[in-house]
Design a protein around this motif. Sequence first.
Motif, PDB file in Angstrom:
ATOM      1  N   VAL A 176      -4.010   6.517 -16.233  1.00  0.00           N
ATOM      2  CA  VAL A 176      -2.768   5.750 -16.199  1.00  0.00           C
ATOM      3  C   VAL A 176      -1.701   6.478 -15.401  1.00  0.00           C
ATOM      4  CG1 VAL A 176      -0.875   4.902 -17.621  1.00  0.00           C
ATOM      5  CG2 VAL A 176      -3.225   4.495 -18.326  1.00  0.00           C
ATOM      6  N   LEU A 177      -1.568   7.787 -15.615  1.00  0.00           N
ATOM      7  CA  LEU A 177      -0.577   8.566 -14.872  1.00  0.00           C
ATOM      8  C   LEU A 177      -0.868   8.515 -13.377  1.00  0.00           C
ATOM      9  CD1 LEU A 177       1.831  10.489 -14.830  1.00  0.00           C
ATOM     10  CD2 LEU A 177       0.228  12.385 -15.176  1.00  0.00           C
ATOM     11  N   GLY A 178      -2.141   8.682 -13.009  1.00  0.00           N
ATOM     12  CA  GLY A 178      -2.495   8.619 -11.592  1.00  0.00           C
ATOM     13  C   GLY A 178      -2.214   7.259 -10.991  1.00  0.00           C
ATOM     14  N   VAL A 182       0.364   6.490  -7.866  1.00  0.00           N
ATOM     15  CA  VAL A 182      -0.109   5.787  -6.665  1.00  0.00           C
ATOM     16  C   VAL A 182       0.701   4.511  -6.439  1.00  0.00           C
ATOM     17  CG1 VAL A 182      -2.065   4.526  -5.688  1.00  0.00           C
ATOM     18  CG2 VAL A 182      -2.429   6.757  -6.758  1.00  0.00           C
ATOM     19  N   GLY A 183       0.994   3.775  -7.522  1.00  0.00           N
ATOM     20  CA  GLY A 183       1.780   2.561  -7.388  1.00  0.00           C
ATOM     21  C   GLY A 183       3.167   2.825  -6.824  1.00  0.00           C
ATOM     22  N   LEU A 184       3.812   3.902  -7.279  1.00  0.00           N
ATOM     23  CA  LEU A 184       5.147   4.235  -6.770  1.00  0.00           C
ATOM     24  C   LEU A 184       5.094   4.650  -5.308  1.00  0.00           C
ATOM     25  CD1 LEU A 184       6.598   6.206  -9.823  1.00  0.00           C
ATOM     26  CD2 LEU A 184       7.363   3.990  -8.957  1.00  0.00           C
ATOM     27  N   VAL A 185       4.075   5.416  -4.933  1.00  0.00           N
ATOM     28  CA  VAL A 185       3.937   5.838  -3.535  1.00  0.00           C
ATOM     29  C   VAL A 185       3.728   4.626  -2.631  1.00  0.00           C
ATOM     30  CG1 VAL A 185       2.466   7.100  -1.922  1.00  0.00           C
ATOM     31  CG2 VAL A 185       3.111   8.147  -4.101  1.00  0.00           C
ATOM     32  N   VAL A 186       2.853   3.722  -3.046  1.00  0.00           N
ATOM     33  CA  VAL A 186       2.600   2.516  -2.250  1.00  0.00           C
ATOM     34  C   VAL A 186       3.854   1.655  -2.161  1.00  0.00           C
ATOM     35  CG1 VAL A 186       1.313   0.345  -2.234  1.00  0.00           C
ATOM     36  CG2 VAL A 186       0.129   2.505  -2.619  1.00  0.00           C
ATOM     37  N   TYR A 187       4.601   1.541  -3.259  1.00  0.00           N
ATOM     38  CA  TYR A 187       5.849   0.767  -3.248  1.00  0.00           C
ATOM     39  C   TYR A 187       6.841   1.336  -2.237  1.00  0.00           C
ATOM     40  CZ  TYR A 187      10.344  -1.011  -4.896  1.00  0.00           C
ATOM     41  OH  TYR A 187      11.589  -1.580  -4.972  1.00  0.00           O
ATOM     42  N   THR A 192       3.726  -3.840   1.360  1.00  0.00           N
ATOM     43  CA  THR A 192       2.953  -5.067   1.575  1.00  0.00           C
ATOM     44  C   THR A 192       1.603  -5.030   0.846  1.00  0.00           C
ATOM     45  OG1 THR A 192       2.028  -4.146   3.623  1.00  0.00           O
ATOM     46  CG2 THR A 192       4.018  -5.505   3.807  1.00  0.00           C
ATOM     47  N   TRP A 193       1.187  -3.863   0.365  1.00  0.00           N
ATOM     48  CA  TRP A 193      -0.056  -3.772  -0.399  1.00  0.00           C
ATOM     49  C   TRP A 193       0.097  -4.319  -1.825  1.00  0.00           C
ATOM     50  CZ3 TRP A 193      -3.052   1.425   0.671  1.00  0.00           C
ATOM     51  CH2 TRP A 193      -3.357   1.481   2.044  1.00  0.00           C
ATOM     52  N   LEU A 194       1.325  -4.518  -2.237  1.00  0.00           N
ATOM     53  CA  LEU A 194       1.589  -4.994  -3.594  1.00  0.00           C
ATOM     54  C   LEU A 194       1.869  -6.490  -3.574  1.00  0.00           C
ATOM     55  CD1 LEU A 194       3.877  -2.056  -4.686  1.00  0.00           C
ATOM     56  CD2 LEU A 194       1.624  -2.563  -5.647  1.00  0.00           C
ATOM     57  N   PRO A 195       1.759  -7.152  -4.739  1.00  0.00           N
ATOM     58  CA  PRO A 195       2.087  -8.581  -4.796  1.00  0.00           C
ATOM     59  C   PRO A 195       3.509  -8.820  -4.354  1.00  0.00           C
ATOM     60  CG  PRO A 195       0.995  -7.896  -6.807  1.00  0.00           C
ATOM     61  CD  PRO A 195       1.295  -6.651  -6.031  1.00  0.00           C
ATOM     62  N   VAL A 196       3.776  -9.997  -3.814  1.00  0.00           N
ATOM     63  CA  VAL A 196       5.106 -10.316  -3.267  1.00  0.00           C
ATOM     64  C   VAL A 196       6.044 -10.519  -4.403  1.00  0.00           C
ATOM     65  CG1 VAL A 196       6.443 -11.980  -1.934  1.00  0.00           C
ATOM     66  CG2 VAL A 196       4.072 -11.510  -1.412  1.00  0.00           C
ATOM     67  N   ARG A 370      13.218  -2.562 -11.240  1.00  0.00           N
ATOM     68  CA  ARG A 370      12.429  -2.995 -10.097  1.00  0.00           C
ATOM     69  C   ARG A 370      11.559  -1.875  -9.552  1.00  0.00           C
ATOM     70  NH1 ARG A 370      12.445  -7.156  -6.652  1.00  0.00           N
ATOM     71  NH2 ARG A 370      14.159  -8.091  -7.808  1.00  0.00           N
ATOM     72  N   GLU A 371      12.059  -0.656  -9.518  1.00  0.00           N
ATOM     73  CA  GLU A 371      11.288   0.435  -8.927  1.00  0.00           C
ATOM     74  C   GLU A 371      10.068   0.793  -9.774  1.00  0.00           C
ATOM     75  OE1 GLU A 371      14.619   2.297 -11.382  1.00  0.00           O
ATOM     76  OE2 GLU A 371      14.254   0.563 -10.096  1.00  0.00           O
ATOM     77  N   LEU A 372      10.047   0.372 -11.048  1.00  0.00           N
ATOM     78  CA  LEU A 372       8.899   0.666 -11.893  1.00  0.00           C
ATOM     79  C   LEU A 372       7.878  -0.470 -11.915  1.00  0.00           C
ATOM     80  CD1 LEU A 372      10.564   2.404 -14.964  1.00  0.00           C
ATOM     81  CD2 LEU A 372       9.354   3.441 -13.050  1.00  0.00           C
ATOM     82  N   HIS A 373       8.234  -1.607 -11.344  1.00  0.00           N
ATOM     83  CA  HIS A 373       7.302  -2.726 -11.386  1.00  0.00           C
ATOM     84  C   HIS A 373       6.026  -2.424 -10.614  1.00  0.00           C
ATOM     85  CE1 HIS A 373       5.605  -6.727 -10.532  1.00  0.00           C
ATOM     86  NE2 HIS A 373       6.083  -7.010 -11.719  1.00  0.00           N
ATOM     87  N   ALA A 374       6.158  -1.715  -9.502  1.00  0.00           N
ATOM     88  CA  ALA A 374       4.971  -1.357  -8.722  1.00  0.00           C
ATOM     89  C   ALA A 374       4.065  -0.448  -9.537  1.00  0.00           C
ATOM     90  CB  ALA A 374       5.398  -0.671  -7.428  1.00  0.00           C
TER      91      ALA A 374
END
Length: 464
Positions: A176-178, A182-187, A192-196, A370-374
């Motif tokens: 979960v931590l990983g 990764v989600g924050l880095v991609v955000y 564009t890799w995340l849902p709109v 918002r920054e945590l949604h990713a």
Amino acid sequence: MSEPETGVEYPVERTVGFALALRVWAKIGLLGFGGPAGQIALMHRELVEERRWISESRFLHALNYCMLLPGPEAQQLAVYIGWLMHRTWGGVIAGVLFVLPGAVVLGLLSWLYVSYGTVPLVSALFFGLKAAVLAVVVEAVLRIGRRALKTRFLVAVAAGAFVAIYALQVPFPWIVLGAAIVGLVVYRWLPTWLPVVQIKTEEGDLHYIVDRQLARGDIRHLRPSWTRSVRTTLVLAVLWFAPVLLAAWWLGRDHVIAREGMFFSQAAVVTFGGAYAVLAYVAQRAVEDFGWLRPGEMLDGLALAETTPGPLIMVLQFVGFVAAYRHPGVLDPLTAAVLGAAMTTWVTFVPSFLFIFVGAPYIEALRRRRELHAALSAITAAVVGVVLNLAVWFTLHTVFGAMATRQLGPLSLEVPVLSSIEPGAALLSIAAMVAMLRFKLGLGWTLLASALLGGAYWWFQNGQ
């Protein structure tokens, strides 16, 4: 507040009545076979798909939090959703009814075990029940996966989580931590890799009753409060430890019931990874260190726990029952066994209410960030991979009688021994999946038919 005009059809009900919720939680408690995978699947089917009480996003948001906690994640999820709908008493009722049927049945089976040994009829019925539970698990993986894995990146996260937990035995909290990192880095770098989307506004998903209540402002207890958190912590801490202190005062600190209270209180806060992680930890202490059980009896207890509804961690109740029965001290053996089982169950599940009632308001507040949604989207994808792992484990252990471990470099794979396939279990599992997925047969009827057919097959095969 006026309700937005969106051109879609909403549920007619404005609220979920407490009496109706009570009946539904009782149904979930009675039908909750198959460990966390089956129980999460059952709740998803009842609350999201069929009754449309709570939206997919809120269900997964709650599940993400519960997966991070020590203890029974499925029961914690029930407490969370019960609290979300009907405040504290809703969480209490949901959590108690989730556990109560299994506790009663396992108590009876534990008494039969210490009195008569194994009970073939129980094994026969469970043989059939596993087929129906497998169908529920597969259905849940398909439904949750379709809704949560909206981009190729999230599919890759789910696949990575599955490989990590299945082949590398990485503890779930690290997965979960990983995923969150990764989600924050991609955000930040590849949004564009995340849902709109996808932050839910206060209007929420208006196809679901609870989300509509939130949109209208009818649910007000989600706001965090330090005063309430401290008060709740103190009350539940007293409830948690009062029976332990009472047993130590009444019977002495060295009596098995007092020692069970202290030991299983510790286990409740250090055991991550569900019942199978707990099993290894408790088996070592209960068999080797304390001498409460004989070797092999932990597996007997797990088998009995698998035959009952409710969390598989109920195996600890079996341990508490047998240990106190074997070491009653000044008490009658059966009286000691009942008190030992009650003590073990109490200190195992009360912490779950503490974790939810204190933590859930803050977890709900995270939905507005918002920054945590990713990060939460990536965690949800990882949860799909973990549920898939549970489904694979349950499938292999339902259809095959023996497993073997294969090492491929750093990967440790549990693979079935093909010669151990149980054709009756395979055919019954396929029939249950066709009945539920193709013909939409209800879960209750599927469970009943599978138990009867599977029980008859097992009885015939074993010559009973």
